[in-house]
Scaffold this active site. Structure first.
Site, PDB file in Angstrom:
ATOM      1  N   SER A 141     108.350  -7.713 121.984  1.00  0.00           N
ATOM      2  CA  SER A 141     110.122  -7.918 121.345  1.00  0.00           C
ATOM      3  C   SER A 141     111.047  -8.394 120.335  1.00  0.00           C
ATOM      4  O   SER A 141     109.824  -9.685 119.343  1.00  0.00           O
ATOM      5  CB  SER A 141     111.421  -8.192 122.726  1.00  0.00           C
ATOM      6  OG  SER A 141     113.193  -8.747 121.624  1.00  0.00           O
ATOM      7  N   TYR A 154     114.047 -15.342 127.092  1.00  0.00           N
ATOM      8  CA  TYR A 154     113.754 -14.523 126.863  1.00  0.00           C
ATOM      9  C   TYR A 154     112.376 -14.611 126.035  1.00  0.00           C
ATOM     10  O   TYR A 154     110.958 -13.476 124.837  1.00  0.00           O
ATOM     11  CB  TYR A 154     114.425 -13.238 126.668  1.00  0.00           C
ATOM     12  CG  TYR A 154     114.466 -12.086 126.268  1.00  0.00           C
ATOM     13  CD1 TYR A 154     114.263 -11.047 127.631  1.00  0.00           C
ATOM     14  CD2 TYR A 154     114.891 -11.878 124.987  1.00  0.00           C
ATOM     15  CE1 TYR A 154     114.005  -9.868 126.843  1.00  0.00           C
ATOM     16  CE2 TYR A 154     114.252 -10.576 124.822  1.00  0.00           C
ATOM     17  CZ  TYR A 154     114.067  -9.323 125.704  1.00  0.00           C
ATOM     18  OH  TYR A 154     113.746  -8.070 125.201  1.00  0.00           O
TER      19      TYR A 154
END
Ligand code: NDP
Length: 246
Positions: A141, A154
């Site tokens: 990401s 994350y």
């Protein structure tokens, strides 16, 4: 394009994974799509693609459990006899600032997003080595590159995927196996739909193209990396983010 090839896509039944499964199936691959809890979505996707003549199997299993990864790989081998492509796409978010984040919040996200990719890779790797060919794509990401408020777990998990990708690419470089990482920006899926609208609006305002990406825009980069002709691309990171991070 992928006739005779078999792909295993974790989290392959919803969002970005569903777009990857669909694109590969339409390109002639037999696709094994993994899921964790969303049986209905998995069955619906399998039904839709099977109606169109594609060969798609669905496999329940948690990527954060090595025994599940091995069982899923065994099921796919039994069903299709080989695995050419692994796409480590399964991922979750548990967003909180570090001050509020519990040890469990940290571990859960790292377990699925980073350990899960490692565990699933371990489960397919010997098979790929034996055959002297394979393609592994890890879905990271943009947050793994930039960090983000409320996403330390994350961001750490997605940054970790860059290190895993590059190390494994080095280890596999002379074994016919390529390992690459794809880092999407903000893509229209349920994961992003779960963000508060005000936060989403401010994110879109920061994207140079002023829009979210679509799952199929990520899928086409994954497909490109899986093609035979992409065999010289390994250890590479591809960003797809509308210019958000250059
Ligand atoms: P979704 O939430 O739409 O789908 C997540 C998928 O992962 C689902 O198929 C889910 O299965 C599966 N999954 C979750 N936990 C587990 C687990 N423990 N074991 C196995 N499978 C699991 O996510 P997206 O499509 O948005 O995201 C896909 C990937 O792309 C993720 O890695 C995400 O981090 C990454 N990404 C997403 C971006 C975005 O903007 N959407 C941006 C950048 C990266 P089930 O259906 O059973 O719950």
């Amino acid at each position: 394009m992928f006739d005779g090839h078999v792909a295993l896509v974790t989290g392959g039944t919803r969002g970005i994974g569903s777009a990857i499964t669909t694109m590969l199936a339409k390109s002639g691959a037999r696709v094994a799509a993994g899921y964790s809890r969303g049986k209905d979505a998995a069955e619906a996707l399998q039904g839709r693609l099977s109606d169109q003549g594609a060969q798609v199997s669905i496999h329940q299993g948690r990527v954060d459990r090595p025994e599940d990864c091995q069982r899923v790989v065994d099921e796919v081998m039994q069903q299709f006899g080989r695995i050419d492509f692994l796409v480590n796409n399964a991922g979750i978010t548990v967003d909180k600032t570090v001050r509020k984040m519990t040890f469990e919040d940290w571990r859960n996200v790292l377990d699925v997003n980073l350990f899960g990719a490692f565990a699933m890779t371990k489960a397919v790797l010997e098979h790929m080595i034996e055959r002297g060919s394979g393609r592994i794509v890890n879905i990271s990401s943009v947050i793994g590159e930039t960090g983000n408020v409320g996403q330390a777990n994350y961001a750490a998990s997605k940054a970790g995927l860059f290190g895993l990708t590059k190390s494994l690419a080095l280890e596999m470089a002379r074994r016919g196996i390529t390992v690459n990482v794809v880092a999407p920006g903000f893509i229209e899926t349920e994961m992003v739909a779960a963000m508060p609208q005000a936060v989403l609006d401010s994110v879109v305002a920061q994207i140079p193209q002023r829009r979210l990406g679509r799952p199929d825009e990520v899928a086409r980069v994954v497909q490109f990396l899986l093609e035979d002709e992409s065999s010289y691309i390994t250890g590479a990171a591809y960003t797809i983010n509308g210019g958000l991070d250059m």
